[in-house]
Design a protein around this motif. Structure first.
Motif, short mmCIF file in Angstrom:
data_model
loop_
_atom_site.label_atom_id
_atom_site.label_comp_id
_atom_site.label_asym_id
_atom_site.label_seq_id
_atom_site.Cartn_x
_atom_site.Cartn_y
_atom_site.Cartn_z
N ILE A 26 -6.69 59.52 -12.44
CA ILE A 26 -7.49 60.64 -11.74
C ILE A 26 -5.95 61.36 -11.22
N GLY A 27 -5.27 61.37 -9.81
CA GLY A 27 -4.24 62.13 -9.26
C GLY A 27 -3.34 62.85 -10.70
N ALA A 28 -3.15 62.24 -11.61
CA ALA A 28 -2.57 63.07 -12.51
C ALA A 28 -3.33 64.55 -13.48
N PHE A 29 -4.93 63.87 -13.51
CA PHE A 29 -5.49 65.38 -14.35
C PHE A 29 -5.68 66.28 -12.91
N LEU A 30 -5.64 65.96 -11.72
CA LEU A 30 -6.14 66.62 -10.47
C LEU A 30 -4.85 67.53 -10.42
N VAL A 31 -3.52 67.34 -10.52
CA VAL A 31 -2.76 67.75 -10.11
C VAL A 31 -2.26 69.13 -11.11
N MET A 32 -2.89 68.54 -12.68
CA MET A 32 -2.71 70.07 -13.13
C MET A 32 -2.96 71.45 -12.96
N PRO A 33 -3.62 71.35 -12.34
CA PRO A 33 -4.65 72.59 -12.03
C PRO A 33 -3.33 74.26 -11.31
N PRO A 34 -2.87 73.42 -9.72
CA PRO A 34 -2.37 74.04 -9.31
C PRO A 34 -1.03 73.86 -9.93
N PHE A 35 -0.48 73.12 -10.50
CA PHE A 35 1.21 73.32 -10.58
C PHE A 35 1.49 74.26 -12.18
N PHE A 36 -0.21 74.26 -12.23
CA PHE A 36 0.18 75.19 -13.54
C PHE A 36 0.30 76.68 -13.72
N ALA A 37 -0.63 76.46 -12.23
CA ALA A 37 -1.35 77.78 -11.34
C ALA A 37 0.68 78.17 -10.49
N TYR A 38 1.31 76.81 -10.43
CA TYR A 38 2.41 77.45 -8.83
C TYR A 38 3.93 78.12 -10.56
N LEU A 39 3.42 77.07 -11.48
CA LEU A 39 4.38 77.36 -13.33
C LEU A 39 4.27 79.50 -13.07
N TYR A 40 2.89 79.67 -13.40
CA TYR A 40 2.21 80.84 -13.60
C TYR A 40 3.74 82.21 -12.55
N TYR A 41 3.01 82.22 -11.32
CA TYR A 41 2.30 82.34 -10.35
C TYR A 41 3.85 82.74 -9.62
N TYR A 42 4.26 81.89 -10.06
CA TYR A 42 5.90 81.50 -8.72
C TYR A 42 6.98 81.13 -9.36
N GLN A 43 6.82 80.34 -10.89
CA GLN A 43 8.52 79.85 -10.98
C GLN A 43 8.63 81.12 -12.81
N GLU A 44 7.17 81.74 -13.64
CA GLU A 44 8.14 82.49 -14.70
C GLU A 44 8.07 83.57 -14.64
N PRO A 45 7.76 84.05 -13.27
CA PRO A 45 9.05 85.49 -12.62
C PRO A 45 10.23 85.67 -12.28
N LYS A 46 10.64 84.31 -12.16
CA LYS A 46 12.20 84.34 -11.79
C LYS A 46 13.59 84.23 -13.26
N TYR A 47 12.02 83.69 -14.52
CA TYR A 47 13.33 83.95 -15.98
C TYR A 47 13.53 85.14 -15.72
N ASN A 48 15.51 85.36 -16.36
CA ASN A 48 15.52 86.39 -15.92
C ASN A 48 15.46 86.98 -17.67
N VAL A 49 15.80 88.49 -18.25
CA VAL A 49 15.41 88.33 -19.25
C VAL A 49 15.15 88.35 -20.78
N ASN A 50 15.99 86.97 -20.65
CA ASN A 50 16.74 86.14 -22.21
C ASN A 50 15.41 84.92 -21.91
N GLY A 51 14.81 85.40 -20.88
CA GLY A 51 13.70 83.84 -20.84
C GLY A 51 14.45 82.50 -20.27
N GLU A 52 15.39 82.65 -19.58
CA GLU A 52 16.03 81.34 -19.39
C GLU A 52 15.43 81.75 -17.71
N LEU A 53 16.01 80.39 -17.12
CA LEU A 53 15.62 79.99 -15.81
C LEU A 53 16.97 78.63 -15.31
N LYS A 54 18.18 79.02 -14.51
CA LYS A 54 18.69 78.54 -13.94
C LYS A 54 18.27 77.22 -13.61
#
Length: 564
Positions: free
Chosen positions: A400-428
């Motif tokens: 259950i813990g594995a499935f519960l973490v997915m929605p908030p983690f995906f939100a983190y990826l989409y709203y916080y991490q994706e904007p940090k990618y450079n113009v070439n689609g790369e992330l440090k």
């Protein structure tokens, strides 16, 4: 529907039997149009070369049956602005580099439809689940193995240890092989899975302890490729910005399998004995094998282009049409290939400080998972008096813990991490570490929580809730570390991930052997505290990598340096 079968082992078999008219590629049905799209004339071409290119296209367009090998061989240079068609190899060379037929080429896995990628991801996750469950499904029958072969419980547990050790060593061979253009990933997955299925039979029919242990190791060894190369397969399908979503889903299946193994095997072992846990594994893996045979396509770009070059050579009669992978391998001696396949994963693991530290850390987390699972019978049978066949229900919190973490983690990826990618689609790579820091802090909390709430005066649901936090921590750590390694060493992704699988599997194989004695001698509370303190000592690793990882990476000859 044809797209579902294209480039599968089933399609290869049909084409071998009936020829290229079955599930043909575009270059086998409309060669003139392919050449028209592939060959792009630019002003930078000398007039003589441009004329040669026009001659090629016109001849092939007018009559595919009357292609002129001489004309094709006369075009020494074919220039194309995007990296996705026929391109220049090197000036003055007769070689023509075969690439993609444009940025939207549907043979490129990055351009596959969402539905096809989802279907391939599902099969990748199912294969991962099938192999990973093979470790813990056996644990339900350990007591039965001990009684039948007259060995100690620790000796019976070696069946778990050898399986895990096998799938740790296997990727050191299989994963680098999957990087070879001539081989690809799909044949490795399916052929080794076929061996995995076959070897379940002598395992289930083992007549003595040594035979059982030997075949447990072999099944782990042959089932192993997906456990390391799965991350590289996901990288084949998704650009770096979207890869973390696939790695997370893959991680959920990888975490869920060991948690569900005792539940799936518990009832069979209780009713029929330990052998039925192996039969269950054979049925599951057989179903997966049939599914992959018909529907799992090749995802390695190097292999897809290798086969495309072979088709174009056959169609045109021009031996100079080569894929980049062919050119690279042609310049390698057999010794170089052997070093790439057998030595490179070990060299990367022990010569790269970042790789070694992260692999040891993930190895610790993996070891904690397996040693901690060994405490569940002591806690839930010994303290809470669960029936043995119901012990698997205690692992539901992990699932259950594995499935519960997915929605908030995906939100983190989409709203916080994706904007940090450079113009070439790369992330440090270091930008992956914040979630690893959160996961690192959660691990000792889980150990303390589970250890000191596992008492008769505390309801059994409380330690189960604590176990759910462990899967959250593990998923965050695995996601961050695997993506970090793939980002920092993109040219060696399969080998680096194979080394990671080796280290974590060796830790996971060794720790269960003394887990039972540790929990019995120290007690659940103090044994868990010891593990929690050990986890605390590793918390600084993701913090230091977040702060100083770039500097360390820049000093490496193998790591990538050119992130903006």
């Amino acid at each position: 529907m044809a797209a579902l079968f294209h480039d599968t082992l089933f399609a290869y078999s049909l084409r071998l039997a009936f020829g290229s008219r079955v599930l043909p590629h575009p270059d086998e049905t409309d060669l003139p149009m392919v050449w028209q799209n592939a060959v792009h004339e630019k002003d930078v071409l000398p007039e003589s070369d441009a004329s040669s290119v026009r001659t090629i296209v016109e001849e092939v367009r007018s009559s595919p049956a009357s292609r002129s090998t001489a004309s094709l061989q006369s075009a020494k240079t074919v220039v194309e602005p995007a990296p996705a068609k026929l391109d220049v190899t090197e000036k003055g060379s007769d070689l023509l580099l075969v690439g993609w037929y444009g940025p939207t080429d549907q043979d490129n896995p990055l351009n596959w439809s969402i539905s096809k990628k989802t279907w391939v991801m599902f099969q990748t996750c199912l294969l991962t689940f099938t192999v990973y469950i093979g470790s813990s499904i056996y644990t339900a029958g350990i007591e039965d193995v001990s009684q039948e072969f007259h060995v100690s419980t620790v000796a019976a547990t070696v069946g778990l240890t050898l399986f895990v050790a096998g799938y740790g060593l296997g990727p050191m061979v299989w994963s680098p092989m999957s990087e070879l253009p001539q081989v690809g990933r799909m044949p490795i997955y399916i052929l080794t899975l076929a061996m995995f299925v076959i070897l379940q039979v002598p395992t289930a029919l083992a007549t003595n302890y040594g035979m059982l242990m030997a075949f447990r190791f072999l099944t782990g060894f042959f089932g192993s490729p997906i456990l390391a190369t799965g991350g590289a397969t996901i990288a084949d399908l998704y650009v770096p910005k979207k890869r973390a979503y696939g790695i997370t889903l893959w991680g959920v299946f990888a975490t869920s399998a060991p948690a569900l193994g005792p539940l799936v095997g518990g009832f069979a072992a209780h009713a029929k004995g330990w052998r039925w846990t192996i039969w269950e594994l054979m049925w599951l893996s057989s179903f997966t094998l049939v599914l992959l045979f018909f529907f799992y396509p090749e995802t390695s770009a190097a292999n897809i282009l290798y086969r495309r070059a072979a088709r174009l050579r056959k169609a045109t009669g021009n031996p100079n049409l080569k894929s980049q992978g062919e050119i690279d391998v042609a310049n390698m001696s057999p010794r170089d290939v052997a070093i790439d396949v057998l030595v490179r994963p070990f060299a990367l693991n022990f010569q790269e400080p970042i790789v070694l530290v992260l692999n040891v850390y993930i190895g610790l987390i993996y070891a904690l998972l397996y040693i901690w699972f060994e405490s569940f019978p002591i806690v839930f049978i010994g303290i809470y008096h669960f029936k043995p066949q119901l012990l698997g229900l205690a692992f539901i919190g992990v699932l259950i813990g594995a499935f519960l973490v997915m929605p908030p983690f995906f939100a983190y990826l989409y709203y916080y991490q994706e904007p940090k990618y450079n113009v070439n689609g790369e992330l440090k790579p270091e930008e992956r570490m914040p979630v690893a820091i959160v996961g690192a802090l959660l691990v000792p909390i889980v150990m303390f929580w589970f250890g000191w709430t596992s008492r008769a005066d505390v309801h059994w649901i409380v330690p189960i809730i604590g176990s759910g936090l462990f899967s959250i921590a593990a998923l965050l750590l695995f996601n961050a570390v695997l993506n970090y390694l793939a980002d920092a060493y993109p040219a060696y992704a399969a080998s680096v991930l194979a080394g990671n699988d080796l280290i974590r599997s060796m830790f996971g194989a060794a720790f269960p052997l003394f887990a039972g004695a540790m929990y019995r001698n120290l007690g659940v509370g103090w044994a868990s505290t010891l593990l929690g303190l050990l986890a605390c000592s590793f918390v600084p690793i993701p913090i230091l990598l977040y702060k100083y990882g770039e500097k360390i990476r820049m000093s490496s000859k193998r790591a990538r340096h050119d992130y903006d």
